[in-house]
Design a protein around this motif. Structure first.
Motif: not given
Length: 193
Positions: A38-45, A82-86
């Motif tokens: 879903q987030c190839p950059t590894g981050r959600i904006t 990032d993934f951890k925050e998510y």
């Protein structure tokens, strides 16, 4: 196959998430795989996060609430999740202990991140929460809760603070735990059909 996924996710982050959430290694690795798709950059904006929230609340205006939720989850203040925050956010809001959920709720209401909540901040979050309530549900609300302002005033009254005073995290948690109406006012749950 599970090993390839977990090796793509740093061992340090994986161990930290296993320690700080109720999720298993397998669950974390599956979520990581989906997150990467879903987030190839590894981050959600913030914009991507708003789109996710809009899907959960299609009959509502979720934008301002999504912005506040995003801010509360972006613990390193870099403007992305990032993934951890998510995963930590997912844990705190879904399976976490009540005290952890209330700590998160406090961070949501602490708009300026100064460690205290003011009546103005309560009003701002109540406004965003009220926008999540579909118009047809708003008409069914009690008279003292049928506007964002009334809900904010009612919530603030449970903390027994003057309008110009501020609320610390412990006071917030205690006030919400001691009053189920306060608990109901700090979030929105759609009416079950």
């Amino acid at each position: 196959m599970g090993n390839t996924t977990s090796s793509a996710l740093s061992k340090e982050i994986l161990e930290d998430l296993k320690l700080n959430t109720k999720f298993t290694e397998n669950e974390i690795c599956q979520w990581y795989e989906n997150f990467q798709k879903q987030c190839p950059t590894g981050r959600i904006t913030p914009e991507e996060f708003e789109q996710i929230y809009t899907r959960f609340f299609p009959d509502s205006d979720a934008k301002s609430y999504a912005q506040h939720v995003f801010r509360s989850f972006d613990t390193n203040d870099d403007g992305t999740l990032d993934f951890k925050e998510y995963i930590i956010a997912l844990h705190m809001t879904s399976t976490g202990k009540l005290s952890r959920k209330l700590e998160w709720a406090f961070s949501l209401f602490d708009v300026d991140k100064n460690g205290y909540i003011t009546k103005t901040e309560v009003a701002e979050i109540c406004q965003a929460l009220f926008k999540l309530i579909p118009k047809d549900e708003q008409t069914k609300l009690a008279a003292d809760e049928n506007t964002a302002e009334k809900r904010a005033n009612k919530l603030w009254s449970y903390f027994e603070k003057k309008d110009n005073e501020r609320l610390a995290e412990g006071e917030f948690i205690k006030g919400v735990i001691e009053n189920e109406n306060a608990m109901r006012l700090i979030h929105y749950e759609p009416i079950k059909q």
